[in-house]
Design a protein around this motif. Structure first.
Motif, PDB file in Angstrom:
ATOM      1  N   SER A  46       3.629   7.784  -3.813  1.00  0.00           N
ATOM      2  CA  SER A  46       2.497   8.161  -2.961  1.00  0.00           C
ATOM      3  C   SER A  46       2.441   7.283  -1.715  1.00  0.00           C
ATOM      4  CB  SER A  46       1.212   8.014  -3.771  1.00  0.00           C
ATOM      5  OG  SER A  46       0.097   7.918  -2.920  1.00  0.00           O
ATOM      6  N   LEU A  47       1.959   7.864  -0.629  1.00  0.00           N
ATOM      7  CA  LEU A  47       1.814   7.099   0.615  1.00  0.00           C
ATOM      8  C   LEU A  47       0.876   5.911   0.414  1.00  0.00           C
ATOM      9  CD1 LEU A  47       2.252   6.719   3.661  1.00  0.00           C
ATOM     10  CD2 LEU A  47       0.449   8.379   4.071  1.00  0.00           C
ATOM     11  N   ALA A  48      -0.169   6.115  -0.388  1.00  0.00           N
ATOM     12  CA  ALA A  48      -1.104   5.020  -0.668  1.00  0.00           C
ATOM     13  C   ALA A  48      -0.397   3.860  -1.353  1.00  0.00           C
ATOM     14  CB  ALA A  48      -2.250   5.526  -1.528  1.00  0.00           C
ATOM     15  N   THR A  49       0.545   4.162  -2.228  1.00  0.00           N
ATOM     16  CA  THR A  49       1.310   3.117  -2.912  1.00  0.00           C
ATOM     17  C   THR A  49       2.144   2.316  -1.919  1.00  0.00           C
ATOM     18  OG1 THR A  49       1.401   4.421  -4.922  1.00  0.00           O
ATOM     19  CG2 THR A  49       3.049   2.698  -4.689  1.00  0.00           C
ATOM     20  N   VAL A  50       2.687   3.007  -0.949  1.00  0.00           N
ATOM     21  CA  VAL A  50       3.462   2.312   0.079  1.00  0.00           C
ATOM     22  C   VAL A  50       2.556   1.336   0.829  1.00  0.00           C
ATOM     23  CG1 VAL A  50       4.759   2.586   2.220  1.00  0.00           C
ATOM     24  CG2 VAL A  50       5.154   4.150   0.324  1.00  0.00           C
ATOM     25  N   TYR A  51       1.404   1.809   1.266  1.00  0.00           N
ATOM     26  CA  TYR A  51       0.460   0.942   1.963  1.00  0.00           C
ATOM     27  C   TYR A  51       0.033  -0.231   1.082  1.00  0.00           C
ATOM     28  CZ  TYR A  51      -0.377   3.653   6.190  1.00  0.00           C
ATOM     29  OH  TYR A  51      -0.246   4.261   7.409  1.00  0.00           O
ATOM     30  N   ARG A  52      -0.341   0.075  -0.167  1.00  0.00           N
ATOM     31  CA  ARG A  52      -0.842  -0.960  -1.059  1.00  0.00           C
ATOM     32  C   ARG A  52       0.191  -2.052  -1.264  1.00  0.00           C
ATOM     33  NH1 ARG A  52      -1.489   1.487  -5.991  1.00  0.00           N
ATOM     34  NH2 ARG A  52      -2.120   3.286  -4.796  1.00  0.00           N
TER      35      ARG A  52
ATOM     36  N   ALA B 109       4.749   2.019   8.101  1.00  0.00           N
ATOM     37  CA  ALA B 109       4.452   2.427   6.731  1.00  0.00           C
ATOM     38  C   ALA B 109       4.865   3.884   6.511  1.00  0.00           C
ATOM     39  CB  ALA B 109       2.965   2.245   6.448  1.00  0.00           C
ATOM     40  N   ASP B 110       4.570   4.700   7.492  1.00  0.00           N
ATOM     41  CA  ASP B 110       4.890   6.113   7.412  1.00  0.00           C
ATOM     42  C   ASP B 110       6.392   6.370   7.345  1.00  0.00           C
ATOM     43  OD1 ASP B 110       2.904   8.154   7.369  1.00  0.00           O
ATOM     44  OD2 ASP B 110       4.076   9.118   8.950  1.00  0.00           O
ATOM     45  N   LYS B 111       7.116   5.684   8.208  1.00  0.00           N
ATOM     46  CA  LYS B 111       8.580   5.809   8.249  1.00  0.00           C
ATOM     47  C   LYS B 111       9.180   5.348   6.922  1.00  0.00           C
ATOM     48  CE  LYS B 111      12.628   6.414  10.101  1.00  0.00           C
ATOM     49  NZ  LYS B 111      13.097   7.784  10.343  1.00  0.00           N
ATOM     50  N   LEU B 112       8.630   4.252   6.399  1.00  0.00           N
ATOM     51  CA  LEU B 112       9.108   3.719   5.135  1.00  0.00           C
ATOM     52  C   LEU B 112       8.881   4.738   4.016  1.00  0.00           C
ATOM     53  CD1 LEU B 112      10.397   1.092   4.116  1.00  0.00           C
ATOM     54  CD2 LEU B 112       8.118   0.273   3.582  1.00  0.00           C
TER      55      LEU B 112
ATOM     56  N   LYS C 224       8.399  -0.653 -10.363  1.00  0.00           N
ATOM     57  CA  LYS C 224       9.581  -0.019  -9.757  1.00  0.00           C
ATOM     58  C   LYS C 224       9.334   0.311  -8.302  1.00  0.00           C
ATOM     59  CE  LYS C 224      10.957   2.208 -14.050  1.00  0.00           C
ATOM     60  NZ  LYS C 224      10.481   3.285 -14.936  1.00  0.00           N
ATOM     61  N   GLN C 225       8.113   0.823  -8.036  1.00  0.00           N
ATOM     62  CA  GLN C 225       7.798   1.247  -6.672  1.00  0.00           C
ATOM     63  C   GLN C 225       7.894   0.084  -5.692  1.00  0.00           C
ATOM     64  OE1 GLN C 225       6.258   2.097  -9.376  1.00  0.00           O
ATOM     65  NE2 GLN C 225       5.737   4.274  -9.373  1.00  0.00           N
TER      66      GLN C 225
END
Lengths: 126, 126
Positions: free
Chosen positions: A38-44, A23-26, A5-6
């Motif tokens: 989680s921010l890490a999930t966005v990066y990953r 990435a941060d804005k997203l 889903k993420q």
DNA sequence: TTAAAAATGATAATGATTATTATTATCAAT
DNA sequence: ATTGATAATAATAATCATTATCATTTTTAA
């Protein structure tokens, strides 16, 4: 790569936003829709999406990294004042890879063309 | 901007090296010639030299930042395998700023064109 | 030569990204 | 529907490149 889903949400938000977010804005944009993310999930997931070709990385001027969902070939214009990233149509420079091949022998897998200057907004505000 | 031995040396080493080093690599190259120099000084002077136009920044694939002394207009080819940065001659794509202006109205102060792919060394070593 | 301005070296701080780890979700095969 | 294997996640710690700080040294111009 399994469904998640993420990852779907991240790609959706990227597709609905013409702003080329970092990435941060997203993360900021996605969080209201899925507060537990989680921010890490966005990066990953951004890295995974880049790897599989659904998303492209753009290097900003100040070392920032922006993300762009891939649609069709195009280039970028980055404003030296506000750091916004604008799209530039492909017909500004076509078939650069062919020219590269014939002149140097090198074979490009991808091409990034980025102009830097003042956008019209910033020109007017001075 | 006052004169400094450190800045002169940094620029010299950059001029004598066709390798487009990162700040860290440049520090390694300069240290044998001036053991007391600080990494902060390397960063500080690279930024100053970029600002005054003597040196150009190149964004690598892996987020690394490379530096290139400015001579004449040219572009770059980055190997996706070894991450080396190669020069590409200007005649691969000329007068892109003019085309940009006529098609979009945007005025570019600078232009960065970077190809990505396998360099011949890495193609052969497979 | 001397005072003001700029640059330096050393190091702490910052900030973006990645690694780690315990937990949870996905999915194909029962 | 349940299970087992694998992949993905959230939370957080670790890493690493770059920048800020500050006391000291160099440079420059009067």
């Amino acid at each position: 790569m399994n469904y998640s889903k993420q990852r779907e949400l991240i790609l959706d938000v990227l597709r609905q936003n013409p702003v080329h977010p970092t990435a941060d804005k997203l993360y900021e944009l996605v969080r209201p829709l899925m507060p537990s993310i989680s921010l890490a999930t966005v990066y990953r997931n951004l890295n995974l999406l880049v790897e599989c070709g659904a998303v492209r990385k753009i290097s900003g001027l100040d070392g920032s990294v922006h993300y762009d969902h891939c649609v069709e070939k195009h280039y970028h214009f980055i404003c030296t004042c506000c750091n916004k990233v604008y799209d530039v149509p492909y017909n500004v420079a076509q078939d650069l890879e062919l020219k590269l091949k014939s002149l140097t022998g090198l074979e490009a897998q991808s091409t990034e063309l980025t102009f830097k200057g003042l956008c019209s907004d910033c020109q007017n505000s001075n």
